[in-house]
Design an enzyme around this catalytic site. Structure first.
Site, PDB file in Angstrom:
ATOM      1  N   TYR A 103      -8.139  -6.075  -0.035  1.00 45.77           N
ATOM      2  CA  TYR A 103      -6.964  -7.035  -0.505  1.00 45.77           C
ATOM      3  C   TYR A 103      -7.093  -8.475   0.250  1.00 45.77           C
ATOM      4  O   TYR A 103      -6.550  -9.251  -0.409  1.00 45.77           O
ATOM      5  CB  TYR A 103      -5.704  -6.463   0.775  1.00 45.77           C
ATOM      6  N   ASP A 154      -9.692  11.228  -1.101  1.00 47.44           N
ATOM      7  CA  ASP A 154      -9.246  11.970  -2.005  1.00 47.44           C
ATOM      8  C   ASP A 154      -8.465  13.201  -1.547  1.00 47.44           C
ATOM      9  O   ASP A 154      -7.562  13.661  -1.776  1.00 47.44           O
ATOM     10  CB  ASP A 154      -9.951  12.234  -3.156  1.00 47.44           C
TER      11      ASP A 154
END
Ligand code: NAD
Length: 354
Positions: free
Chosen positions: A138, A221
């Site tokens: 970010y 995941d």
């Protein structure tokens, strides 16, 4: 101990008032606590033309922690970006370098019906997601959208962490685990991403100083899957900014109502800003029906993480549990047909239990 109370906008003042009642009761009971009040967000703009007035920032600097309500209201949407209410919160995070975002996700047995998962999967859930808040993809540079050699537009961002940034969030995770069940699961994608291989290496190095805490690693995941398959296997999950952004929202929804969930944002010195995770809820603002438990539980986190009052924090959390056990419900957590309480009556129920 001095606490800066910044209630903000919308339901912010309504829910914060109930958290303040709880803190005031504890102060009467012998806790050396002084509360000071400042305007922030739209209220800051109205009072001083700035979502974070200099006077409010000075109050925060002289305090040991910040108890924050919520900011934002439709009537400020037309203001230029720098004057919008949300800037008050973003500037506080930046000013105090609040890099560690702690979000507990807790399911009270009485409210297991409110989760989108089956009650038997979530009943008793008590996990803490620790998200790094000031680095990662970010903020990494370079980033941009360019035209490549083939004449196509191409977008790119840079995932970056230095070891100091990883070390300090790892320390926060192990310290937090010591206040809980002493298990940390570090979430990364070290099988594919170099940055997160470094993440895994540094977390493992820091762990050497915390032999009393169990450390495991999990790919992101798999973590996303495990959170809905068997969320109760986790105690503390620590992860980077982007993975944490996604996993913390996933985890919060396991619990049913947004009105129940507290959060903390801490810096290296243990100074923190404590707030419920929800916003200013303009749709119910002014009606006195908002659930104040997220705010009250944020005050409990403040007692634990910034004020060193572990036992008092547990007292507050137990009082919330007792109120729920006694049947106290605001509209957001009630079953259809169940009688509902106002924000203030829910505050009464917690105070009675306290
Ligand atoms: P929101 O969290 O304010 O509301 C989402 C929904 O949840 C609404 O239906 C609301 O009524 C309900 N809700 C929220 N808190 C509740 C509570 N304590 N009890 C019962 N119900 C509750 O999110 P939004 O509607 O997307 O945003 C509204 C405003 O809040 C916007 O201006 C936004 O920018 C701001 N916001 C501020 C913060 C913050 O201060 N940290 C966070 C998110 C959004």
């Amino acid at each position: 101990m001095k606490v800066a109370v910044l209630a903000g906008d919308g339901i912010g003042p309504e829910i914060t008032a109930q958290a303040v009642r709880v803190l005031a009761a504890l102060a009467t009971d012998g806790l050396a606590l002084e509360l000071v009040y400042g305007a922030v967000g739209g209220a800051g703009y109205d009072a001083a033309g700035d979502p974070l007035p200099a006077e409010t920032l000075a109050l925060c600097e002289q305090s040991d922690a910040i108890l924050f309500g919520a900011v934002g209201a439709p009537r400020y949407d037309g203001l230029e970006r720098a004057l919008r209410p949300e800037q008050g919160l973003l500037r506080l995070r930046k000013h105090f370098d609040l890099f560690a975002n702690l979000r507990p996700a807790l399911v009270y047995p009485e409210l297991a019906h409110a989760s989108s998962l089956r009650p038997e999967v979530v009943a008793g859930l008590d996990l803490l997601i620790l998200r790094e808040l000031t680095s990662d993809i970010y903020f990494g540079k370079p980033r941009g959208i360019v035209v490549n050699e083939a004449g196509q537009r191409e977008g790119f961002d840079t995932m970056r962490y230095n070891e100091g940034e990883i070390r300090r969030i790892a320390i926060t995770a192990f310290e937090a685990a010591r206040k809980r069940s002493r298990r940390v699961c570090s979430v990364d994608k070290a099988n594919v991403l170099e940055t997160t291989q470094l993440w895994r290496d540094v977390v493992t190095e820091v762990h050497a100083d915390y032999p009393d805490v169990e450390l495991s690693h999990m790919y992101v995941d798999n973590a996303a899957m495990q959170l809905v398959r068997n969320p109760r296997q986790f105690d503390v999950i620590v992860t980077g900014n982007m993975f944490g952004d996604i996993l913390s929202d996933e985890a919060s929804m396991l619990t049913g109502s947004i009105g129940m969930l507290p959060s903390a944002s801490l810096n290296a010195a243990g100074f923190g800003l404590y707030e419920p995770i929800h916003g200013s809820a303009p749709d119910i603002a002014g009606k006195g029906v908002a659930n104040p438990l997220g705010a009250i539980l944020s005050a409990a986190m403040m007692l634990r993480y910034s004020l060193g009052q572990d036992a008092v924090a547990t007292r507050v959390e137990d009082a919330v549990r007792a109120a729920l056990r006694g049947g106290a419900r605001t509209a957001d957590i009630a079953r259809e047909g169940e009688p509902t309480l106002s924000s203030e009556a829910m505050g009464d129920a917690v105070l009675a239990a306290l």
